[in-house]
Scaffold this motif. Sequence first.
Motif, mmCIF file in Angstrom:
data_model
loop_
_atom_site.group_PDB
_atom_site.id
_atom_site.type_symbol
_atom_site.label_atom_id
_atom_site.label_comp_id
_atom_site.label_asym_id
_atom_site.label_seq_id
_atom_site.Cartn_x
_atom_site.Cartn_y
_atom_site.Cartn_z
ATOM 1 N N ARG B 181 0.820 -1.254 -0.055
ATOM 2 C CA ARG B 181 0.107 0.272 0.022
ATOM 3 C C ARG B 181 0.781 1.129 -0.173
ATOM 4 N N ARG B 182 0.650 2.023 -0.846
ATOM 5 C CA ARG B 182 1.623 3.331 -1.144
ATOM 6 C C ARG B 182 0.821 4.459 -0.262
ATOM 7 N N PHE B 183 1.066 4.715 0.845
ATOM 8 C CA PHE B 183 0.454 5.609 2.035
ATOM 9 C C PHE B 183 1.490 7.017 1.453
ATOM 10 N N ASN B 184 0.703 7.834 0.780
ATOM 11 C CA ASN B 184 1.259 9.212 0.754
ATOM 12 C C ASN B 184 0.897 10.105 1.959
ATOM 13 N N MET B 185 2.003 10.828 2.354
ATOM 14 C CA MET B 185 1.870 11.260 3.721
ATOM 15 C C MET B 185 1.657 12.999 3.523
ATOM 16 N N ASN B 186 0.866 13.443 3.931
ATOM 17 C CA ASN B 186 0.695 15.059 3.915
ATOM 18 C C ASN B 186 1.674 15.845 4.593
ATOM 19 N N ILE B 187 2.885 15.611 4.167
ATOM 20 C CA ILE B 187 3.961 16.129 5.058
ATOM 21 C C ILE B 187 3.916 17.574 5.437
ATOM 22 N N GLU B 188 3.599 18.518 4.583
ATOM 23 C CA GLU B 188 3.602 19.886 4.980
ATOM 24 C C GLU B 188 2.690 20.099 5.991
ATOM 25 N N ILE B 189 1.563 19.569 5.928
ATOM 26 C CA ILE B 189 0.424 19.657 6.849
ATOM 27 C C ILE B 189 0.868 19.107 8.470
ATOM 28 N N TRP B 190 1.355 17.953 8.276
ATOM 29 C CA TRP B 190 1.806 17.234 9.423
ATOM 30 C C TRP B 190 2.542 18.054 10.274
ATOM 31 N N ASP B 191 3.728 18.682 9.404
ATOM 32 C CA ASP B 191 4.628 19.264 9.997
ATOM 33 C C ASP B 191 4.144 20.682 10.992
ATOM 34 N N ARG B 192 2.917 20.865 10.690
ATOM 35 C CA ARG B 192 2.465 22.142 11.312
ATOM 36 C C ARG B 192 1.720 21.648 12.491
ATOM 37 N N GLN B 193 1.765 20.483 12.987
ATOM 38 C CA GLN B 193 1.023 19.955 14.117
ATOM 39 C C GLN B 193 1.752 19.873 15.109
ATOM 40 N N THR B 194 1.256 20.316 16.380
ATOM 41 C CA THR B 194 2.058 20.640 17.547
ATOM 42 C C THR B 194 2.494 19.132 18.012
ATOM 43 N N LEU B 195 3.538 19.093 18.932
ATOM 44 C CA LEU B 195 4.347 17.995 19.181
ATOM 45 C C LEU B 195 3.131 17.043 20.065
ATOM 46 N N LEU B 253 3.889 -9.044 9.547
ATOM 47 C CA LEU B 253 5.277 -8.867 9.464
ATOM 48 C C LEU B 253 5.406 -7.914 8.367
ATOM 49 N N ARG B 254 5.601 -6.485 8.841
ATOM 50 C CA ARG B 254 5.960 -5.356 8.176
ATOM 51 C C ARG B 254 7.255 -5.326 7.687
ATOM 52 N N ARG B 255 7.582 -5.153 6.230
ATOM 53 C CA ARG B 255 8.821 -4.829 5.771
ATOM 54 C C ARG B 255 8.879 -3.725 4.758
ATOM 55 N N GLY B 256 8.117 -2.636 5.263
ATOM 56 C CA GLY B 256 8.095 -1.564 4.180
ATOM 57 C C GLY B 256 9.269 -0.474 4.298
ATOM 58 N N TYR B 257 9.006 0.407 3.545
ATOM 59 C CA TYR B 257 10.187 1.646 3.462
ATOM 60 C C TYR B 257 9.493 2.958 3.313
ATOM 61 N N ASN B 258 10.319 4.183 3.696
ATOM 62 C CA ASN B 258 9.924 5.303 3.361
ATOM 63 C C ASN B 258 10.190 5.554 1.755
ATOM 64 N N PHE B 259 9.363 6.559 1.327
ATOM 65 C CA PHE B 259 9.586 6.842 0.044
ATOM 66 C C PHE B 259 9.531 8.283 -0.265
ATOM 67 N N VAL B 260 10.375 8.906 -1.164
ATOM 68 C CA VAL B 260 10.121 10.370 -1.734
ATOM 69 C C VAL B 260 10.501 10.218 -3.167
ATOM 70 N N ASP B 261 9.528 10.497 -3.920
ATOM 71 C CA ASP B 261 9.291 10.401 -5.259
ATOM 72 C C ASP B 261 9.464 11.791 -5.777
ATOM 73 N N ASP B 270 6.336 14.515 -2.787
ATOM 74 C CA ASP B 270 5.543 13.216 -2.964
ATOM 75 C C ASP B 270 6.034 12.146 -2.100
ATOM 76 N N ALA B 271 5.677 11.956 -1.095
ATOM 77 C CA ALA B 271 6.380 11.206 -0.022
ATOM 78 C C ALA B 271 5.447 10.441 0.692
ATOM 79 N N GLY B 272 6.152 9.337 1.603
ATOM 80 C CA GLY B 272 5.171 8.716 2.536
ATOM 81 C C GLY B 272 5.936 7.429 2.871
ATOM 82 N N LEU B 273 5.010 6.361 3.181
ATOM 83 C CA LEU B 273 5.277 5.183 3.589
ATOM 84 C C LEU B 273 4.613 4.070 2.630
ATOM 85 N N PHE B 274 5.793 3.119 2.084
ATOM 86 C CA PHE B 274 5.626 2.384 0.980
ATOM 87 C C PHE B 274 5.399 0.983 2.186
#
Lengths: 387, 329
Positions: B181-195, B253-261, B270-274
């Motif tokens: 499953r190719r999970f695209n992360m909404n990186i910019e919005i995530w980065d604006r969430q408080t810790l 058993l997860r065997r996934g990877y980060n991606f940045v396309d 265009d990034a997330g978790l594969f």
Amino acid sequence: MRTPLIVALLLATPLVAACTENAPAGGGDAGDARTVSVTSTDDGCDVSTAEAPSGTLTFDVTNAGSQVTEFYLLGEDGLRIVAEVENVGPQLSRQLVVNAPAGSYFTACKPGMKGDGIRADFTVTESADEPSVSADDQELVDAALTNYSAYVQDQSDQLVAKTREFVDLYEAGKDDEARALYPEARTHWERIETVAESFGDLDPRTDAREADLEPGQKWTGWHRIEKDLWPQLAEDYTPLTPKQRAFYADDLMKNITTLDNRVQGLDYTVDQIANGSRGLLEEVAAGKVTGEEEYWSHTDLWDFQANVDGARVGFEGLEPIVEQKDPALAKTLTARFADLQTLLDAQKTDTGFTFYDQLGQDEIKDLANAVNALSEPLSRLTAAVLS
Amino acid sequence: MTRGLPAGEIGPTEGSVNLPPDDTGEAIGLPAGGLTITFGFGPTLFRDDDGRDRFGLADRQPQALRTLPHFPADVLDPAKSYGDLCVQACADDPQVAVHAIRNLARIGFGTVAVRWSQLGFGRTSTTSTAQSTPRNLFGFKDGTSNIKSEETKDVEEHVWVAPGADAKADWLAGGSYLVARRFNMNIEIWDRQTLGDQEDFIGRTKDTGAPLSGGTEFTEPDFSMPGSNGPVIAKDAHVRLVHPDFNHGARMLRRGYNFVDGSNAIGGLDAGLFFIAYVCDPDTHFIPIQNAMAKSDALMEYLKVTGSALFAVPSGIKPGEYVGQSLFA
């Protein structure tokens, strides 16, 4: 295990006119005298010092107990919460940063979140870093809350009226008129979208997009009707019958009425307003600037403008407070709201806005850049207001 | 290639100057880098979209090997989804993994064609207790409670297809299902969430990865521990929704990877978790969990699924056998 097919990460980043600014507000050197460690146990609250110079104080709260704890800095009356940190789990630490003027306070740990907490006197002494607080702080807060509440109610009133008009046109088969009113009616929804979304049941029934549906969930609300009014993009689309139209129209009206009832008498806090302002810009970034929200009608820019309206109203209500606590942030936000509005104004037409599918890629990119430029400082608004 | 040898019989530079080299050459001088190659079979190898038997294998199609259902927040790009076959190449050096895929694709031209591929980096889960937990692009440790190869009983129970589990597909016994499953992360919005909010969404602290109910990374979460506003691990926290306690004990058993396309049209990553998981049965070990997550997980606000595929991975082979022999023989 191991790395597959790595990306050659050539991140050429042409940040167009990336301006930076933002000096941290007030406080300055977080000297040791302003760092206080707190150890909360099941029956104790060990505070490393009972006195600190005024300015930005940092409480490092560690939970050495067996249940979740909270830590409070209370005012002289022992009631007013100056600052608090909640949900500190066992063996975990949390930091509480607070801008404290000279005065008498209480510290309190509340293991298990029960009772008044384990309290001790705490004194903040005068120093050169005395934060500027004004006696009318509470007045500013009260004014912000009252104004925001009035704004939400007013938008909700208009939403009810416009939705009524819209569903009547739709049910009567006056599709051209319904299409023209659709983005206008939704404007009032989008301006208070974060409030509407706080009602977890209403939002999915009212504003769900087709792709968001859960298995077995019936698709209702604005976008169901949107698809019926703009079926050009839909494959093998069967128009809704008058009976079905009546169902979706009544259902939408019912949910909007419920929203309106719930909005009456809602109370807000300043952090809710600030978070709502940030949240509305997130809505823009996630769905409007990408053209996903109004997939069938392409009226995304109406929603875009409405989200920005709501965010700006939230910010402007808080602005007098931010002016005091972090003037640089207030200035930046004012400027960036204006920059974004300039771009939106350029897309205004006689009947509203350019349709999303008519926007050039450069125009979309400019809007997205302006949204990012505004959203970054906006994400610090809540902390500034609460500081 | 897994032994560090050239892809062809001749070698990258040993052959005739008048011929294209039979090994593409980018791995010259590199060790095997722990290269592993995993093969899988998709539902469309057995039947086409109209249900027709493609290669006389339809009667051996495993019951659970179907196109995954639509989940909320799925915005699938068909050009990054599905497929008849899959090849996962993993290596310590990405150049080695690329080398494997490139040469296999080349060998296969005429018989197979590449539908899509995905580059990844920085594994998102540990698969052995010898590894420390890596971080995903949200900045959080990911895969803390992934099944480890040392947990042989759990591997047996949750990863491998048991003999007799599927009467029509006994060839798959000892194999597994690969969910991609190719999970695209909404990186910019995530980065604006408080810790604090980020930690509440996940249900763990960002620094050590300890559950918010306390302890250290590997302390079991206490989902009933009261907090300041409801349980200290929120109802919609990711760690709660996907935890085996709330999913009939199912583990993956997860065997996934980060991606940045690269970046998208509006300058967002265009990034997330594969996401790649191996499970014994997607009907019990993936679909319900993905539905629970899509429905209630606080993280979904920042995720969009853009690619999806399911494959049946046959068991390993003995010397002299070929991949998938149990299916084709």
